[in-house]
Design a protein around this motif. Structure first.
Motif, PDB file in Angstrom:
ATOM      1  N   LYS A 357       0.920  -1.357   0.041  1.00 40.11           N
ATOM      2  CA  LYS A 357       0.152  -0.034  -0.166  1.00 40.11           C
ATOM      3  C   LYS A 357       0.746   1.204  -0.194  1.00 40.11           C
ATOM      4  O   LYS A 357       1.965   1.435   0.604  1.00 40.11           O
ATOM      5  N   GLY A 358       0.332   2.207  -0.758  1.00 36.44           N
ATOM      6  CA  GLY A 358       1.071   3.461  -0.695  1.00 36.44           C
ATOM      7  C   GLY A 358       1.119   4.171  -2.187  1.00 36.44           C
ATOM      8  O   GLY A 358       0.325   3.809  -3.173  1.00 36.44           O
ATOM      9  N   PRO A 359       2.251   4.941  -2.653  1.00 36.85           N
ATOM     10  CA  PRO A 359       2.136   5.820  -3.821  1.00 36.85           C
ATOM     11  C   PRO A 359       2.409   4.767  -4.785  1.00 36.85           C
ATOM     12  O   PRO A 359       1.930   5.020  -6.056  1.00 36.85           O
ATOM     13  N   LEU A 360       3.012   3.622  -4.727  1.00 38.71           N
ATOM     14  CA  LEU A 360       3.072   2.678  -5.712  1.00 38.71           C
ATOM     15  C   LEU A 360       1.827   2.010  -6.343  1.00 38.71           C
ATOM     16  O   LEU A 360       1.846   1.989  -7.645  1.00 38.71           O
ATOM     17  N   VAL A 361       0.952   1.932  -5.473  1.00 38.24           N
ATOM     18  CA  VAL A 361      -0.201   1.388  -5.954  1.00 38.24           C
ATOM     19  C   VAL A 361      -0.985   2.524  -6.881  1.00 38.24           C
ATOM     20  O   VAL A 361      -1.493   2.325  -8.058  1.00 38.24           O
ATOM     21  N   ALA A 362      -1.087   3.574  -6.420  1.00 35.81           N
ATOM     22  CA  ALA A 362      -1.483   4.729  -7.278  1.00 35.81           C
ATOM     23  C   ALA A 362      -0.994   5.024  -8.629  1.00 35.81           C
ATOM     24  O   ALA A 362      -1.576   5.297  -9.613  1.00 35.81           O
ATOM     25  N   GLN A 363       0.476   4.974  -8.642  1.00 37.16           N
ATOM     26  CA  GLN A 363       1.321   5.061  -9.899  1.00 37.16           C
ATOM     27  C   GLN A 363       0.711   3.609 -10.854  1.00 37.16           C
ATOM     28  O   GLN A 363       0.828   3.913 -12.040  1.00 37.16           O
ATOM     29  N   THR A 364       0.823   2.739 -10.184  1.00 35.08           N
ATOM     30  CA  THR A 364       0.482   1.265 -11.062  1.00 35.08           C
ATOM     31  C   THR A 364      -0.705   1.572 -11.659  1.00 35.08           C
ATOM     32  O   THR A 364      -1.097   1.343 -12.853  1.00 35.08           O
ATOM     33  N   LEU A 365      -1.896   1.957 -10.677  1.00 33.74           N
ATOM     34  CA  LEU A 365      -3.181   1.853 -11.478  1.00 33.74           C
ATOM     35  C   LEU A 365      -3.093   2.947 -12.464  1.00 33.74           C
ATOM     36  O   LEU A 365      -4.022   2.957 -13.545  1.00 33.74           O
TER      37      LEU A 365
END
Length: 399
Positions: A357-365
């Protein structure tokens, strides 16, 4: 009888609305104390659908309220200081206004006095085609200033001296062109000359009133040639100097595209065509448009982007996408009857696949969404995720 003609109002559907006959009777229509007036009469005579219902009556506002209350009809004092009461009779909404005459005017506001003279009430209205009355019972039409002849001729004509009528209310300049765009077949030269001569009077009006009239004008039947005429004769110069010949040409092209695509004309879209894109934000602010309309006006000239028509609609909405595509001369057919889908994957699924969970999820999404759009909005995103090497690598490294 003064003003009575041989013309009878057609038996349009609105005349059978629930509660309307009862309301007219309560206001004394059988004793010629109440008549339909204005747009409802004009539009019905032209075979157009009439929406807003207006009744004029000899009774002062307090008596109107008393009569309505006694008859069990809801009375709303929407403009009682100016003689107007909104009546709601069996669900039918009617604006009821006492006959009036002007006492004084300053170009923006009028001081009025009540009268029992139908001719004086007609004489304070702007154009002859808006000063027609009809008996609620037998439909007999009353015409005091030649409105029926002007209606038949497709002519918008001021009642009396155009210069005086404009001095009374400067907004009548824009109303002259709006009504001509809607009903006119030939311009009234006397009225046109007066509007041109007094165009600077428009600067005294609030920008809200100007915007309201202009937006109505932009979607009228003959908006394009009338706007061109207004530009040629300098009507816009005092209030919208941004409008130039190039803008008039863009409006003409946009109107043709709307027709070709089967898309209804839209006032904000057409205003966006009229003004240069780099002035849209300042024009919207100066005209005091709503936040939503200012956003549309500003975005309309921003081009079509790189994700196609549906990608554009998904990123914004279908309305904004239509604006930008039509103004750019691009194909809008992919958007007709299209409803933007929802991305069929969320951050939770990516976390379940191993991302922290964190910024990586938003970037990947965000990358998944871009690929999903590029592939044409498939129902599932697995292929899009796998095909995106960076996203696949991100997921693999997270395992």
């Amino acid at each position: 009888m003064d003003g009575l003609t041989d013309t009878i109002l057609p038996n349009a559907a609105w005349r059978a609305r629930a509660g309307l006959e009862h309301l007219a009777t309560v206001l004394g229509s059988e004793r010629e104390e109440a008549r339909f007036v204005g747009g409802v009469v004009r539009d019905t005579l032209l075979g157009l659908d009439a929406h807003d219902l207006d009744l004029a009556t000899v009774h002062p506002p307090d008596e109107i309220v008393q009569r309505l209350d006694a008859a069990g009809i809801k009375a709303v004092p929407t403009g009682i200081a100016h003689g107007t009461v909104t009546a709601v009779s069996a669900g039918t909404v009617v604006e009821v206004t006492t006959l009036r005459r002007d006492v004084s005017t300053d170009g923006r506001h009028a001081v009025v006095a009540y009268t029992d003279s139908w001719r004086k009430d007609a004489g304070r209205r702007d154009f002859t085609i808006n000063a027609l009355y009809a008996d609620p019972g037998n439909g007999a039409v009353y015409d005091y200033y030649g409105g029926l002849a002007d209606l038949a001729a497709g002519r918008v004509r001021f009642i009396g001296d155009p210069y005086r009528r404009i001095a009374e209310d400067h907004l009548r300049i824009l109303r002259f062109f709006r009504f001509h765009a809607r009903f006119g077949d030939r311009i009234d030269e006397q009225g046109l000359d007066a509007c041109v001569a007094r165009a600077n009077d428009l600067m005294a009006l609030s920008r809200e009133r100007i915007a309201a009239e202009l937006l109505k004008l932009l979607v009228a039947r003959s908006a394009v040639p009338v706007i061109a005429l207004m530009h040629d004769r300098g009507i816009f110069r005092p209030i919208l100097p941004e409008i130039d010949a190039a803008g008039v040409a863009r409006l003409h092209e946009l109107a043709e595209r709307e027709v070709g695509a089967g898309v209804a004309p839209d006032a904000i879209r057409r205003l966006a065509a009229l003004v240069p894109a780099d002035t849209a934000e300042s024009v919207g602010a100066r005209m005091k448009l709503s936040s939503a309309d200012r956003k549309r006006l500003t975005l309309a000239g921003a081009g079509i982007g790189s994700e196609g028509a549906r990608g554009l609609a998904y990123r914004h909405d279908v309305g904004i996408a239509l604006d930008r595509l039509l103004l750019a001369g691009a194909d809008v057919s992919p958007l007709l009857d299209w409803v933007a889908p929802c991305l069929p994957v969320g951050g939770g699924e990516l976390v379940a696949r191993g991302l922290s969970k964190g910024p990586l999820v938003a970037q990947t999404l965000k990358r998944v969404e871009a690929r999903w759009i590029a592939e044409g909005f498939p129902d599932r995103v697995r292929t899009a995720v796998i095909a995106d090497e960076e996203t696949a690598a991100t997921l693999a490294s997270a395992r």
